[in-house]
Write an enzyme that holds these catalytic residues in place. Structure first.
Site, PDB file in Angstrom:
ATOM      1  N   ARG A  27      -2.891  -0.218   6.961  1.00 20.09           N
ATOM      2  CA  ARG A  27      -3.045   1.231   6.791  1.00 20.09           C
ATOM      3  C   ARG A  27      -4.386   1.539   6.121  1.00 20.09           C
ATOM      4  O   ARG A  27      -4.756   0.891   5.148  1.00 20.09           O
ATOM      5  CB  ARG A  27      -1.900   1.791   5.947  1.00 20.09           C
ATOM      6  CG  ARG A  27      -0.555   1.516   6.610  1.00 20.09           C
ATOM      7  CD  ARG A  27       0.602   2.189   5.934  1.00 20.09           C
ATOM      8  NE  ARG A  27       1.829   1.843   6.652  1.00 20.09           N
ATOM      9  CZ  ARG A  27       3.041   2.223   6.270  1.00 20.09           C
ATOM     10  NH1 ARG A  27       3.198   2.977   5.182  1.00 20.09           N
ATOM     11  NH2 ARG A  27       4.097   1.874   6.973  1.00 20.09           N
ATOM     12  N   ARG A  45      -0.376  -0.328  -3.337  1.00 18.49           N
ATOM     13  CA  ARG A  45      -0.927   0.342  -2.157  1.00 18.49           C
ATOM     14  C   ARG A  45      -2.104  -0.462  -1.612  1.00 18.49           C
ATOM     15  O   ARG A  45      -3.208  -0.399  -2.133  1.00 18.49           O
ATOM     16  CB  ARG A  45      -1.379   1.756  -2.538  1.00 18.49           C
ATOM     17  CG  ARG A  45      -1.685   2.678  -1.360  1.00 18.49           C
ATOM     18  CD  ARG A  45      -1.972   4.096  -1.824  1.00 18.49           C
ATOM     19  NE  ARG A  45      -0.825   4.677  -2.526  1.00 18.49           N
ATOM     20  CZ  ARG A  45       0.200   5.273  -1.916  1.00 18.49           C
ATOM     21  NH1 ARG A  45       0.200   5.401  -0.613  1.00 18.49           N
ATOM     22  NH2 ARG A  45       1.210   5.739  -2.620  1.00 18.49           N
ATOM     23  N   GLU A  49       9.001   3.835  -4.538  1.00 20.38           N
ATOM     24  CA  GLU A  49       9.505   3.622  -3.181  1.00 20.38           C
ATOM     25  C   GLU A  49       9.323   2.169  -2.732  1.00 20.38           C
ATOM     26  O   GLU A  49       8.243   1.599  -2.849  1.00 20.38           O
ATOM     27  CB  GLU A  49       8.753   4.543  -2.218  1.00 20.38           C
ATOM     28  CG  GLU A  49       9.193   4.358  -0.784  1.00 20.38           C
ATOM     29  CD  GLU A  49       8.287   5.098   0.209  1.00 20.38           C
ATOM     30  OE1 GLU A  49       7.619   6.063  -0.204  1.00 20.38           O
ATOM     31  OE2 GLU A  49       8.260   4.701   1.390  1.00 20.38           O
ATOM     32  N   SER A  58      12.084   3.033   3.172  1.00 17.31           N
ATOM     33  CA  SER A  58      12.240   4.382   3.701  1.00 17.31           C
ATOM     34  C   SER A  58      13.022   4.254   4.999  1.00 17.31           C
ATOM     35  O   SER A  58      12.608   3.533   5.902  1.00 17.31           O
ATOM     36  CB  SER A  58      10.854   4.977   3.955  1.00 17.31           C
ATOM     37  OG  SER A  58      10.952   6.345   4.236  1.00 17.31           O
ATOM     38  N   ARG A  96       5.846  -4.913  -2.333  1.00 16.78           N
ATOM     39  CA  ARG A  96       6.431  -4.158  -3.445  1.00 16.78           C
ATOM     40  C   ARG A  96       7.655  -4.864  -4.009  1.00 16.78           C
ATOM     41  O   ARG A  96       7.955  -4.727  -5.196  1.00 16.78           O
ATOM     42  CB  ARG A  96       6.779  -2.734  -2.986  1.00 16.78           C
ATOM     43  CG  ARG A  96       5.525  -1.903  -2.743  1.00 16.78           C
ATOM     44  CD  ARG A  96       5.822  -0.448  -2.477  1.00 16.78           C
ATOM     45  NE  ARG A  96       4.574   0.280  -2.217  1.00 16.78           N
ATOM     46  CZ  ARG A  96       4.500   1.574  -1.973  1.00 16.78           C
ATOM     47  NH1 ARG A  96       5.619   2.312  -1.957  1.00 16.78           N
ATOM     48  NH2 ARG A  96       3.336   2.159  -1.757  1.00 16.78           N
TER      49      ARG A  96
END
Length: 426
Positions: A261, A276, A348, A351, A390
């Site tokens: 990303r 991130r 988070e 999801s 994560r």
RNA sequence: GGAGAGGUGGCUGAGUGGUCGAAAGCGGCGGUCUUGAAAACCGUUGAGGGUUUAUCCCCUCCCAGGGUUCGAAUCCCUGCUUCUCCGCCA
């Protein structure tokens, strides 16, 4: 993509529902294009019908050996008229498509109203935030001694990358193994391996394109390929253009892939650590289900992601996202947030979303309904199970010891070749 | 990378530029027969869209996108893709 038929019949109602998630639909433009489309389509089809019947007549006359020249003269001007009409129709349809491809999904009625993450609602909690009788470190401080290295990756590539060396790298891999084994062995998913580079059609199918091009890494070569931002893209697109028989339903796939990303627009956020990154590993669950089953599937699929957190003994909470915080393609989304002692916050880690027919309409992915014998758009549901990087962060921070070492959760022992504690390598 | 051959309905597989949305077979569905089933026989069986209360009717689709033609599954160009042979390669 929304059902075009619905847009035609209940434009105001749709606009109203979309406003709940903060999207303004250009109803006037759509209504106008639709009006034009109707007129020109009817005209075009009338011209096509005329061409067909006249051509047929010419063929028959020729077969009988008659002189066809008068008939040819009679259709001389038809071709140009038809071509002009077709062109006009094509332009209108393209404009309509462009608008439609940029309209997000409708939120399900059970989705709370709201504009951002402040309005998300906590559904449940599992475990208690980990308490230490010493001052908790974050994963960067802990990882530094255990083989986690951002400076090295910055040299190799740039910011937002990492290298991991030693037993910590193995722990990272062990997590992937545990997740895949659990989903395939206990949750009924079929493991699959997929390309990490995909074409534009695939990205259009799941909703990343045309609107979110800047979030993707584009391989600027002749192929026009993009690095996948999630396994959702290749796995979901396996059914693009397919008609699935009822016996095969539901399809349940699990895949481990790296995700890439660009993180454009998040320059200031989570700059520290591996929360991130431009590249991270993820195990993804994807299901293609009968339309009537998708909300039940969302619940079970979410529970499959929760199961991993429970096996690892990581405290988490389950949130339902408000309309304004949901992704472009989702009708309803649950986020799982894991407790990170280093930040004293829930973050988070998974999801899980139901897309209803939004993706399958773009992909033309269908299922043959045995009751009608007709193909119908199927529903897609997917979720992370889990984001591996994560999860590694969560383990470092939740299993840290006063001396800076980290205990390996019980469930991972079998994948760690006997290593039960990570200790400083320097 | 070089040479060649293909891509047609759920599947296999025909298709001299003119009722071809497409033969035939298999499969599916319905029926006859049968105590039941099988076999046999008869019928039926692609998708999307427009118009319509509905039927009728009409349009589009034979890998994708362009082109030639009054008319294209069929001819031409580009792309994608599959197979065979050679070379290279993990």
């Amino acid at each position: 993509m929304l059902d075009p038929h619905l847009l035609r019949t209940d434009l105001d109602g749709i606009a109203q529902q979309l406003s709940v998630r903060g999207f303004t639909l250009d109803s006037a433009r759509i209504a106008d294009l639709e009006r034009q489309r109707k007129i020109i389509q009817v005209e075009t089809q009338a011209l096509q019908a005329e061409r067909n019947s006249r051509s047929k007549g010419i063929g028959q006359a020729k077969a009988k050996g008659e002189d066809v020249q008068p008939l040819l003269d009679a259709v001389a001007s038809l071709g140009d008229k038809l071509k002009a009409a077709e062109q006009q129709l094509h332009v209108i349809q393209e404009q309509m498509d462009e608008i439609l491809l940029g309209v997000p999904n409708l939120p399900h009625e059970s989705v709370p109203a709201g504009v951002n993450e402040e309005d998300n609602i906590e559904i449940s909690r599992w475990g208690e935030p980990t308490i230490f009788d010493f001052e908790a470190k974050d994963h960067v401080d802990l990882g530094e001694k255990l083989g986690l290295d951002f400076e090295s990756a910055a040299k190799l590539t740039g910011s937002r990358f990492m290298t991991i060396v030693g037993p910590l790298a193995r722990l990272h891999r062990a997590l992937i193994q545990l997740m895949l084994d659990t989903h395939t062995g206990e949750h009924g998913y079929t493991e699959c391996y997929v390309p990490y580079l995909v074409n534009r059609d695939s990205l259009k199918g799941t909703g990343q394109l045309p609107k979110f091009e800047e979030d993707l890494f584009y391989i600027g070569d002749d192929h026009g390929y993009y690095l996948i931002p999630t396994a959702e893209v290749p796995v979901t697109n396996m059914v693009r253009g397919e008609i699935i028989s009822d016996e095969q339903m539901p399809l349940r796939y699990a895949a481990h892939t790296p995700c890439f990303r660009s993180e454009a627009g998040s320059y200031g956020r989570d700059t520290r650590g591996m929360i991130r990154q431009h590249q991270f590993e993820k195990v993804e669950m994807v299901q293609m289900v009968r339309p009537g089953d998708s909300y039940e599937t969302l619940e079970t699929l979410t529970s499959h992601a929760e199961k991993i957190l429970q096996i690892l003994g990581l405290p988490y909470r389950k949130m339902v996202l408000c309309a304004g915080d949901m992704g472009f393609s989702a009708s309803k989304t649950y986020d799982l947030e894991v407790w990170l002692p280093g930040q004293s916050a829930y973050r988070e880690i998974s999801s899980c979303s139901n897309f209803e027919a939004f993706q399958s309409r773009r992909m033309k992915a269908r299922w043959r309904n045995p009751e009608t014998g007709k193909p119908e758009l199927l529903h897609t549901v997917n979720g992370s199970g889990l984001a591996v990087g994560r999860t590694l962060v969560a383990i470092l921070e939740n299993y840290q010891q006063a001396d800076g070492s980290v205990m390996v959760p019980e469930a991972l022992h079998r994948y760690m070749g006997g290593v039960e504690r990570l200790t400083a390598t320097t």
